[in-house]
Design an enzyme around this catalytic site. Sequence first.
Site, PDB file in Angstrom:
ATOM      1  N   ARG A  42       0.834  -1.195   0.000  1.00  0.00           N
ATOM      2  CA  ARG A  42       0.000   0.000   0.000  1.00  0.00           C
ATOM      3  C   ARG A  42       0.869   1.246   0.000  1.00  0.00           C
ATOM      4  NH1 ARG A  42      -5.025  -1.777   4.022  1.00  0.00           N
ATOM      5  NH2 ARG A  42      -5.252  -3.857   3.118  1.00  0.00           N
ATOM      6  N   ARG A  70       1.715   1.569  10.366  1.00  0.00           N
ATOM      7  CA  ARG A  70       1.315   1.889   8.989  1.00  0.00           C
ATOM      8  C   ARG A  70       2.549   1.788   8.098  1.00  0.00           C
ATOM      9  NH1 ARG A  70      -3.450   3.952   7.660  1.00  0.00           N
ATOM     10  NH2 ARG A  70      -3.878   4.782   9.740  1.00  0.00           N
ATOM     11  N   GLU A 107      -7.155  -0.317  14.711  1.00  0.00           N
ATOM     12  CA  GLU A 107      -7.853  -1.332  13.916  1.00  0.00           C
ATOM     13  C   GLU A 107      -6.935  -2.499  13.597  1.00  0.00           C
ATOM     14  OE1 GLU A 107      -9.836  -2.153   9.572  1.00  0.00           O
ATOM     15  OE2 GLU A 107      -9.275  -0.099  10.073  1.00  0.00           O
ATOM     16  N   SER A 128     -11.195  -6.075   9.642  1.00  0.00           N
ATOM     17  CA  SER A 128     -12.536  -5.657   9.243  1.00  0.00           C
ATOM     18  C   SER A 128     -13.201  -6.807   8.509  1.00  0.00           C
ATOM     19  CB  SER A 128     -12.486  -4.409   8.348  1.00  0.00           C
ATOM     20  OG  SER A 128     -11.870  -4.700   7.116  1.00  0.00           O
ATOM     21  N   ARG A 173       0.128  -5.236  12.873  1.00  0.00           N
ATOM     22  CA  ARG A 173      -0.767  -4.758  13.927  1.00  0.00           C
ATOM     23  C   ARG A 173      -0.865  -5.786  15.058  1.00  0.00           C
ATOM     24  NH1 ARG A 173      -4.323  -0.649  11.750  1.00  0.00           N
ATOM     25  NH2 ARG A 173      -2.952   0.571  10.402  1.00  0.00           N
TER      26      ARG A 173
END
Length: 507
Positions: A329, A344, A416, A419, A470
Amino acid sequence: MMMGCPNQTALKLASTPILSSPPFLFKIPNPPFPKSPLSRPIKALSSSALLQTSTKPPQDQGAKPQWKATIDFKWIKDNKEAVAVNIRNRNCDADLDLVLHLYDKMFTLQKEVERVRGERNAVANKMKGKLEPSERQRLIEEGGKNLKDGLASLEEELVKLNDRLQQEAQGIPNMTHPDVPIGGEDCSTIRKMVGSAPKFSFLVKDHLQLGKELDLFDFDAAAEVSGSKFYYLKNEAVLLEMALLNWTLSEVMKRGFTPLTTPEIVRSSVVEKCGFQPRANNTQIYSIDDSDQCLIGTAEIPVGGLHMDSILSDSLLPLKYVAFSHCFRTEAGAAGAATRGLYRVHQFSKVEMFIFCRPEESEQYHQELIKIEEDIFSSLGLHFKTLDMASEDLGAPAYRKFDVEAWMPGLERFGEISSASNCTDYQSRRLGIRYRPSEAQVTSGKKSKGNLAPPQFVHTLNATACAVPRMIICLLENYQQEDGSVIIPEPLRPFMGDLSVITRKSS
């Protein structure tokens, strides 16, 4: 932002690390694998030279679309008000009025094309009979020149109009579940809270300090080799990554999911069909120069394309996959203390769940996916909350999305970690994935050729089982000890050679 929304911190999932060969293989469930559901070979990708990556500019508005979605324009027109409200609730810039104007214009033009074709065919039929030379010449002038040229012009205009309609309509987002909170991210509601934050009798360290003291990361060397937001994992951190991946795979496979590894380079059209925008400003997708290919940001993309342009047998559904991949990303616009360290990054390892199912079953499987996520994080002893995400945070494909945010003591916030989204038929209408219902399911009485039930679009769902960096943050920060060591959660120990604690290296 809507007034009266609960003020909740919801930090979005971004990225994580590189995987080398695992030192310990995961334990194989019994039976080892579900019956293979693959109904056809996976299409091969072209072999363009991969010299460098770049973020491409937005696609021209007048450009011809690379692909066409099966969009139900009549339904959109008949439900114009509901679609307009949905676009507003999602804070989307889709131009519904323009889409409906183009649709009406195309409908009118299509009728004109059919009328002229009819006239041309009538002239052609007349010319098959015996005619006076003068009459034949008149018909040649009328049908061969005027009608033929006029029809060609109309057909060309129809093609351009259809392309423009597709271009605009592809920006209309999926409809939204009626229970989804309306508004921005901080309007998301808590569905479930699990556990409690650990209590420490000493000064808590964040994962960066723990990683430095325990010799687990090297961000400086990675910055020299690759750039910012890259890293090396070292020593027990490598074993921890492998353990997380292998344990997660084994846990999800026990629930009937077929394991996959996926291509990590895909065609840009597949990225678009899954609802991502490789050419948009501030895109998260790396595009490959002089190629129609991209690096994947999630395994959702190649798994979604696995059955592209297929009609699946009803007996195969649901198809449940659990896929391992590296993800890439750009993290465009990401900056600040909240993005430091592993939180990140540009490259990471992830285990992703994906389901193809019948439309009437997708809500049931959405609940199943979030239950699997919650079971995994509970087994690791994490304190977390599950959020029903608000309308503006769903993205174009999702009908409904649940996020899980875990407590990260060193960062002093929830972040987070996963999801789970129900995309209904948004992706399958773009990817061309349908199934043919069995006779027992057909109640409308409609049959297609060969006396078979007409095919219907499947529903697709995706959910993160484990995004490694994470998870490493959570485990290091929640299981740190006063002497600077870190306890390994019991479920992961068999996958780390029975290692139970990470301690400082002797000098």
